[in-house]
Design an enzyme around this catalytic site. Structure first.
Site, PDB file in Angstrom:
ATOM      1  N   HIS A 228       4.367   5.158   2.205  1.00 43.33           N
ATOM      2  CA  HIS A 228       4.673   4.242   3.315  1.00 43.33           C
ATOM      3  C   HIS A 228       4.189   4.865   4.617  1.00 43.33           C
ATOM      4  CE1 HIS A 228       6.964   1.548   5.929  1.00 43.33           C
ATOM      5  NE2 HIS A 228       7.014   0.753   4.881  1.00 43.33           N
TER       6      HIS A 228
ATOM      7  N   ASP B  45       8.245  -2.347  -2.642  1.00 45.41           N
ATOM      8  CA  ASP B  45       7.514  -3.135  -3.651  1.00 45.41           C
ATOM      9  C   ASP B  45       7.606  -2.567  -5.056  1.00 45.41           C
ATOM     10  OD1 ASP B  45       5.329  -3.530  -0.982  1.00 45.41           O
ATOM     11  OD2 ASP B  45       6.396  -5.185  -1.944  1.00 45.41           O
TER      12      ASP B  45
HETATM   13  C1  SDX Z   1       4.622  -2.529   2.575  1.00 41.06           C
HETATM   14  O1  SDX Z   1       4.522  -0.971   7.246  1.00 41.06           O
HETATM   15  C2  SDX Z   1       5.478  -1.537   6.619  1.00 41.06           C
HETATM   16  O2  SDX Z   1       6.611  -1.517   7.059  1.00 41.06           O
HETATM   17  C3  SDX Z   1       5.080  -2.243   5.335  1.00 41.06           C
HETATM   18  C4  SDX Z   1       6.231  -2.768   4.495  1.00 41.06           C
HETATM   19  C5  SDX Z   1       6.974  -3.906   5.175  1.00 41.06           C
HETATM   20  O3  SDX Z   1       8.160  -4.096   4.892  1.00 41.06           O
HETATM   21  O4  SDX Z   1       6.296  -4.661   5.937  1.00 41.06           O
HETATM   22  O5  SDX Z   1       7.133  -1.729   4.196  1.00 41.06           O
HETATM   23  C6  SDX Z   1       5.717  -3.344   3.181  1.00 41.06           C
HETATM   24  O6  SDX Z   1       3.481  -2.797   2.824  1.00 41.06           O
HETATM   25  C7  SDX Z   1       4.974  -1.340   1.726  1.00 41.06           C
HETATM   26  C8  SDX Z   1       3.721  -0.573   1.223  1.00 41.06           C
HETATM   27  C9  SDX Z   1       3.157  -1.316   0.016  1.00 41.06           C
HETATM   28  N1  SDX Z   1       1.852  -0.710  -0.394  1.00 41.06           N
HETATM   29  C10 SDX Z   1       1.752   0.020  -1.516  1.00 41.06           C
HETATM   30  O7  SDX Z   1       2.697   0.326  -2.233  1.00 41.06           O
HETATM   31  C11 SDX Z   1       0.315   0.451  -1.842  1.00 41.06           C
HETATM   32  C12 SDX Z   1       0.310   1.924  -2.260  1.00 41.06           C
HETATM   33  N2  SDX Z   1       0.636   2.728  -1.076  1.00 41.06           N
HETATM   34  C13 SDX Z   1      -0.494   3.289  -0.370  1.00 41.06           C
HETATM   35  O8  SDX Z   1      -1.635   2.499  -0.332  1.00 41.06           O
HETATM   36  C14 SDX Z   1      -0.077   3.913   0.953  1.00 41.06           C
HETATM   37  O9  SDX Z   1       1.022   4.685   0.724  1.00 41.06           O
HETATM   38  C15 SDX Z   1       0.197   3.020   2.143  1.00 41.06           C
HETATM   39  C16 SDX Z   1      -0.890   2.045   2.388  1.00 41.06           C
HETATM   40  C17 SDX Z   1       1.494   2.283   1.988  1.00 41.06           C
HETATM   41  C18 SDX Z   1       0.285   3.933   3.328  1.00 41.06           C
HETATM   42  O10 SDX Z   1      -1.018   4.447   3.479  1.00 41.06           O
HETATM   43  P1  SDX Z   1      -1.289   5.691   4.403  1.00 41.06           P
HETATM   44  O11 SDX Z   1      -0.576   5.559   5.696  1.00 41.06           O
HETATM   45  O12 SDX Z   1      -2.764   5.960   4.436  1.00 41.06           O
HETATM   46  O13 SDX Z   1      -0.588   6.822   3.584  1.00 41.06           O
HETATM   47  P2  SDX Z   1      -0.457   8.274   4.117  1.00 41.06           P
HETATM   48  O14 SDX Z   1      -1.272   8.521   5.340  1.00 41.06           O
HETATM   49  O15 SDX Z   1       1.011   8.534   4.216  1.00 41.06           O
HETATM   50  O16 SDX Z   1      -1.126   9.120   2.915  1.00 41.06           O
HETATM   51  C19 SDX Z   1      -0.918  10.492   2.902  1.00 41.06           C
HETATM   52  C20 SDX Z   1      -1.568  11.001   1.617  1.00 41.06           C
HETATM   53  C21 SDX Z   1      -3.045  10.639   1.461  1.00 41.06           C
HETATM   54  O17 SDX Z   1      -3.612  11.645   0.673  1.00 41.06           O
HETATM   55  P3  SDX Z   1      -4.376  12.904   1.413  1.00 41.06           P
HETATM   56  O18 SDX Z   1      -5.506  12.261   2.216  1.00 41.06           O
HETATM   57  O19 SDX Z   1      -3.332  13.574   2.287  1.00 41.06           O
HETATM   58  O20 SDX Z   1      -4.875  13.769   0.267  1.00 41.06           O
HETATM   59  O21 SDX Z   1      -0.912  10.414   0.475  1.00 41.06           O
HETATM   60  C22 SDX Z   1      -1.880   9.705  -0.290  1.00 41.06           C
HETATM   61  C23 SDX Z   1      -3.012   9.381   0.631  1.00 41.06           C
HETATM   62  O22 SDX Z   1      -4.209   9.187  -0.120  1.00 41.06           O
HETATM   63  N3  SDX Z   1      -1.218   8.489  -0.768  1.00 41.06           N
HETATM   64  C24 SDX Z   1      -1.178   8.112  -2.042  1.00 41.06           C
HETATM   65  C25 SDX Z   1      -0.431   6.929  -2.056  1.00 41.06           C
HETATM   66  N4  SDX Z   1      -0.047   6.636  -0.806  1.00 41.06           N
HETATM   67  C26 SDX Z   1      -0.531   7.619  -0.014  1.00 41.06           C
HETATM   68  N5  SDX Z   1      -1.691   8.656  -3.168  1.00 41.06           N
HETATM   69  C27 SDX Z   1      -1.461   7.983  -4.317  1.00 41.06           C
HETATM   70  N6  SDX Z   1      -0.745   6.839  -4.411  1.00 41.06           N
HETATM   71  C28 SDX Z   1      -0.220   6.292  -3.308  1.00 41.06           C
HETATM   72  N7  SDX Z   1       0.493   5.161  -3.399  1.00 41.06           N
END
Ligand code: SDX
Length: 393
Positions: free
Chosen positions: A271, A328
């Site tokens: 998140h 989710d």
């Molecule tokens: C919602 O914003 C809100 O409030 C949204 C929401 C709402 O109520 O409106 O809460 C609803 O959208 C929830 C999120 C739903 N999406 C997913 O579940 C999709 C999977 N999650 C990821 O795509 C991701 O976690 C995000 C999009 C939610 C956040 O993306 P970020 O901000 O780029 O994540 P981050 O910067 O915290 O990532 C840090 C690291 C990265 O790796 P490094 O570059 O440090 O090596 O964590 C990794 C990311 O690649 N990472 C994941 C991951 N999420 C982050 N790796 C594997 N699986 C994941 N799900």
């Protein structure tokens, strides 16, 4: 310092707006609507009561809530000509495409309440949107499965109407199950607002140009449809079904996720703000057992989801990145057990999120100092250069 927290300058610079609606402490996993903890609202309030709180800022008295419910119920019926809109979509159209178009069409049938600066028109549009959304969403489902549309009934509650509009047919009445109604009241409350997420920021941005409220809500639906945002609930279920079909165990799958080159993500995890367990996911998880009791398929997927969570929460990759289940991760299992198809889950998210979008849109318009949204950029392109005639290129 604002009421709850001391903001560091870096935070203030990135904040897109100030808002009094929803407070999140991402490190502590705290979520409050107008100061009320989400845990208390989810267990004690109804969805319309919470919608009133988000939009008007205070919990309603019994009379205020009854008046609000009555006004909303009076606006659940769509103009009969809107049914033609649904008939023209191909059967495979995604429900979020149909829902977005349906909201724009609702605005076309409500041209007398489009002015964002007329309080009476904004109030009428608020009630019209809250009232019509269950019907718009149910019709998006019905048209995707080729079933006849139903009409709302004033004797039913908001959520009862929504379930009957979705699952009732002219030949088989829908049996209202109080446990299912309570589950959807809770799920819609948990989705109702979440400060400046992608779709809410979109709603405020579109509204900042003085576009009407229907256009702003339709834009919110489109932003929410992305798999990284509201579309994740569909992506989680598809991920679980594929893992089961491919016979992949949790450990093997996690190795794929940790291998950046694979591009595979653990959907429903991570998140932008929560670097702790999403409080909404915790509440949903507590309900999931009781709601999946009659669905063997969903129970098998639940076991897989629980195994994935256990594996992730004990794995360095997830721990050091503070990746936890978000809203989710478990919702799709409940929606599927209730009989909704995976491509419809995000429409359910939109139905829950609508009051938050409306509250945020109204807050944007209530600010006398507001200006049109216009983010700036850091230019990283070419420095100035002269035009080269095509004969010399
Ligand atoms: C919602 O914003 C809100 O409030 C949204 C929401 C709402 O109520 O409106 O809460 C609803 O959208 C929830 C999120 C739903 N999406 C997913 O579940 C999709 C999977 N999650 C990821 O795509 C991701 O976690 C995000 C999009 C939610 C956040 O993306 P970020 O901000 O780029 O994540 P981050 O910067 O915290 O990532 C840090 C690291 C990265 O790796 P490094 O570059 O440090 O090596 O964590 C990794 C990311 O690649 N990472 C994941 C991951 N999420 C982050 N790796 C594997 N699986 C994941 N799900």
């Amino acid at each position: 310092t604002t009421g709850n927290v001391t903001l560091d300058p870096g935070f203030v610079n990135t904040a897109s707006c100030s808002s009094a609606i929803t407070f999140i402490d991402g490190n502590a996993g705290v979520l409050q609507y107008r100061g009320y903890p989400i845990e208390q609202l989810a267990s004690q309030a109804t969805f319309l009561e919470t919608s009133y709180l988000l939009i008007y800022g205070q919990l309603p008295t019994a009379d205020e809530l009854a008046d609000f419910e009555h006004k909303v119920s009076d606006r659940m019926l769509l103009d009969e000509r809107m049914r033609e809109l649904y008939r023209m979509f191909p059967r495979g159209a995604h429900p979020m495409q149909v829902l977005s178009a349906g909201i724009m069409a609702l605005g076309a049938f409500n041209r007398d309440n489009l002015d964002p600066h007329d309080d009476a028109q904004v109030e009428e549009a608020t009630l019209r949107l809250i009232g019509s959304m269950p019907t718009l969403a149910a019709y998006a489902y019905k048209s995707s499965v080729g079933e006849p549309f139903m009409y709302p009934q004033k004797k039913l509650s908001y959520v009862e109407n929504y379930l009957r509009l979705s699952f009732g047919t002219p030949v088989a009445e829908y049996e209202i199950d109080p446990a299912v109604v309570k589950a959807f009241e809770t799920l819609f409350i948990l989705h109702a607002d979440h400060e400046q997420n992608c779709s809410t920021a979109t709603v405020r941005m579109v509204g900042s140009s003085d576009a009407n409220i229907y256009a702003s809500m339709s834009a919110g639906v489109n932003a929410l449809s992305g798999p990284l945002h509201g579309g994740a609930n569909q992506a989680v279920l598809e991920m679980l079904v594929k893992l089961r079909e491919d016979g992949l165990d949790a450990k093997t799958f996690m190795n794929q996720v940790k291998d950046k080159k694979s591009g595979v993500k653990l959907m429903g995890f991570g998140h932008r703000v929560y670097k702790n367990y999403d409080p909404r996911a915790r509440i949903i998880k507590s309900h999931v057992d009781e709601l999946l009791r009659n669905s063997s398929k969903s129970n098998a997927l639940l076991d897989l989801a629980l195994e994935l969570e256990d594996t992730a929460l004990s794995d360095e990759y997830f721990i050091e990145r503070k990746l936890y289940p978000n809203v989710d991760f478990y919702t799709g299992l409940i929606y599927e057990a209730m009989g909704f198809p995976a491509n419809y889950f995000t429409a359910l998210f939109a139905l829950g999120r609508l009051p938050g979008w409306i509250a945020q849109w109204r807050e944007e318009h209530a600010d006398p100092k507001r200006k049109i949204g216009r983010p700036r950029q850091i230019y990283i392109g070419e420095t100035e250069r002269d035009y080269v005639p095509i004969t010399e290129r």
